[in-house]
Design an enzyme around this catalytic site. Structure first.
Site, mmCIF file in Angstrom:
data_model
loop_
_atom_site.group_PDB
_atom_site.id
_atom_site.type_symbol
_atom_site.label_atom_id
_atom_site.label_comp_id
_atom_site.label_asym_id
_atom_site.label_seq_id
_atom_site.Cartn_x
_atom_site.Cartn_y
_atom_site.Cartn_z
ATOM 1 N N ILE A 195 -5.501 -4.915 20.934
ATOM 2 C CA ILE A 195 -6.193 -6.062 20.340
ATOM 3 C C ILE A 195 -5.170 -7.179 20.142
ATOM 4 C CG2 ILE A 195 -7.629 -6.847 18.401
ATOM 5 C CD1 ILE A 195 -8.881 -4.465 20.020
ATOM 6 N N SER B 24 -6.344 4.308 15.632
ATOM 7 C CA SER B 24 -5.849 3.721 16.876
ATOM 8 C C SER B 24 -6.100 4.685 18.029
ATOM 9 C CB SER B 24 -4.351 3.462 16.763
ATOM 10 O OG SER B 24 -3.812 3.115 18.016
ATOM 11 N N TYR C 95 3.747 6.630 14.945
ATOM 12 C CA TYR C 95 2.467 5.919 14.808
ATOM 13 C C TYR C 95 1.298 6.839 15.184
ATOM 14 C CZ TYR C 95 -0.675 1.843 15.521
ATOM 15 O OH TYR C 95 -1.701 0.931 15.467
ATOM 16 N N VAL D 169 0.808 -1.224 0.000
ATOM 17 C CA VAL D 169 0.000 0.000 0.000
ATOM 18 C C VAL D 169 0.844 1.277 0.000
ATOM 19 C CG1 VAL D 169 -2.004 -1.079 1.128
ATOM 20 C CG2 VAL D 169 -0.294 0.102 2.523
#
Ligand code: NAD
Length: 242
Positions: free
Chosen positions: A186, A140, A153, A60
């Site tokens: 998660i 997130s 991030y 991507v």
């Protein structure tokens, strides 16, 4: 036939999203970057739900490769279009800012933020033409709150949240919704190496979430019932963040 594309569909949350969307009757395009075996396993799980799908290999973060793969698919299916897009591919390269190599900054932004552009831009015109679409971006908790050790991030996921809100307003009239999901912790490969026992004490639900729980939210946002929800960020984090 209704089509859904999930980037980074070979494992984790992406795989669970593929299965959930297959349960909803979608033909699944499983994007992956290098692990063909894992992507094949996802496809097998899709088939076990009575649906079919295909593998779409592209990185991507690579504009040419991504555009090439999506355009080739569109040319091979002139009467069809991708109705649901889940921008799920992502990586983390954690480090304190003072120690962060430029490459770790750039790579995380390239995959998450440029990846969003590279995949979404060529898919959007067909959604607009057909006056229906669902775009679901995996953000997130880190993009909402900022987490130390994740400046790269947090910046990438915060960027995705801004892009979600802006694009939602551009395309709402065409019945296209654009939303972001902000998971907490998660249980996937991404959290390997984290101290789960210590971290779960900080989570009101006292556990990490499951990919299938995030996938249920993907399914809801993709459904016709969610047509009036757009430009939102929905947290799924066991009560960790408010
Ligand atoms: P994961 O590492 O299991 O999955 C990430 C997926 O992205 C993999 O399939 C990987 O191959 C793919 N990917 C990475 N780089 C790519 C590229 N350049 N091109 C195409 N695919 C690429 O982790 P996950 O937890 O399933 O993560 C899915 C998404 O959820 C990510 O965007 C991640 O940032 C986000 N997220 C995860 C958590 C968590 O706790 N697991 C929390 C918040 C957000």
């Amino acid at each position: 036939m209704k089509y859904a594309l999930v980037t980074g569909g070979s494992r984790g949350i992406g795989r669970a999203a593929c299965v959930r969307l297959a349960q909803m009757g979608y033909h699944i395009l499983v994007n992956y970057v290098n692990k063909t075996d894992a992507a094949e396993e996802t496809l097998e799980l899709v088939r076990q739900e009575g649906q079919d799908g295909e593998l779409l290999k592209f990185d991507v973060s690579n504009l040419e490769q991504t555009r090439g793969a999506i355009e080739a698919w569109q040319q091979a299916h002139p009467d069809e279009y991708i109705e649901v897009l889940v921008n799920n591919a992502g990586i983390r390269r954690d480090n304190l800012m003072a120690l962060m190599p430029a490459e770790d900054w750039t790579t995380v932004l390239q995959i998450t933020l440029n990846g969003f552009y590279n995949v979404t831009q060529p898919i959007l015109p067909a959604m607009q033409l057909h006056k229906f679409g669902r775009i679901i971006n995996m953000a997130s908790l880190s993009g909402l709150k900022g987490l130390p050790g994740q400046t790269n991030y947090s910046a990438a996921k915060g960027g995705i949240i801004g892009a979600t809100k802006a694009l939602a307003q551009e395309v709402a009239r065409r019945n296209i919704t654009v939303n972001a999901i902000a998971p907490g912790f998660i249980k996937t490969d991404m959290v390997d190496g984290l101290d789960e026992a210590a971290l779960k004490k900080t989570i009101p639900a006292n556990r990490f979430g499951k990919p299938e729980e995030v996938a249920s939210l993907v399914g809801y946002l993709a459904s016709p019932e969610a047509g009036y929800i757009t430009g939102n960020v929905i947290s799924i984090n066991g009560g960790l963040y408010t």
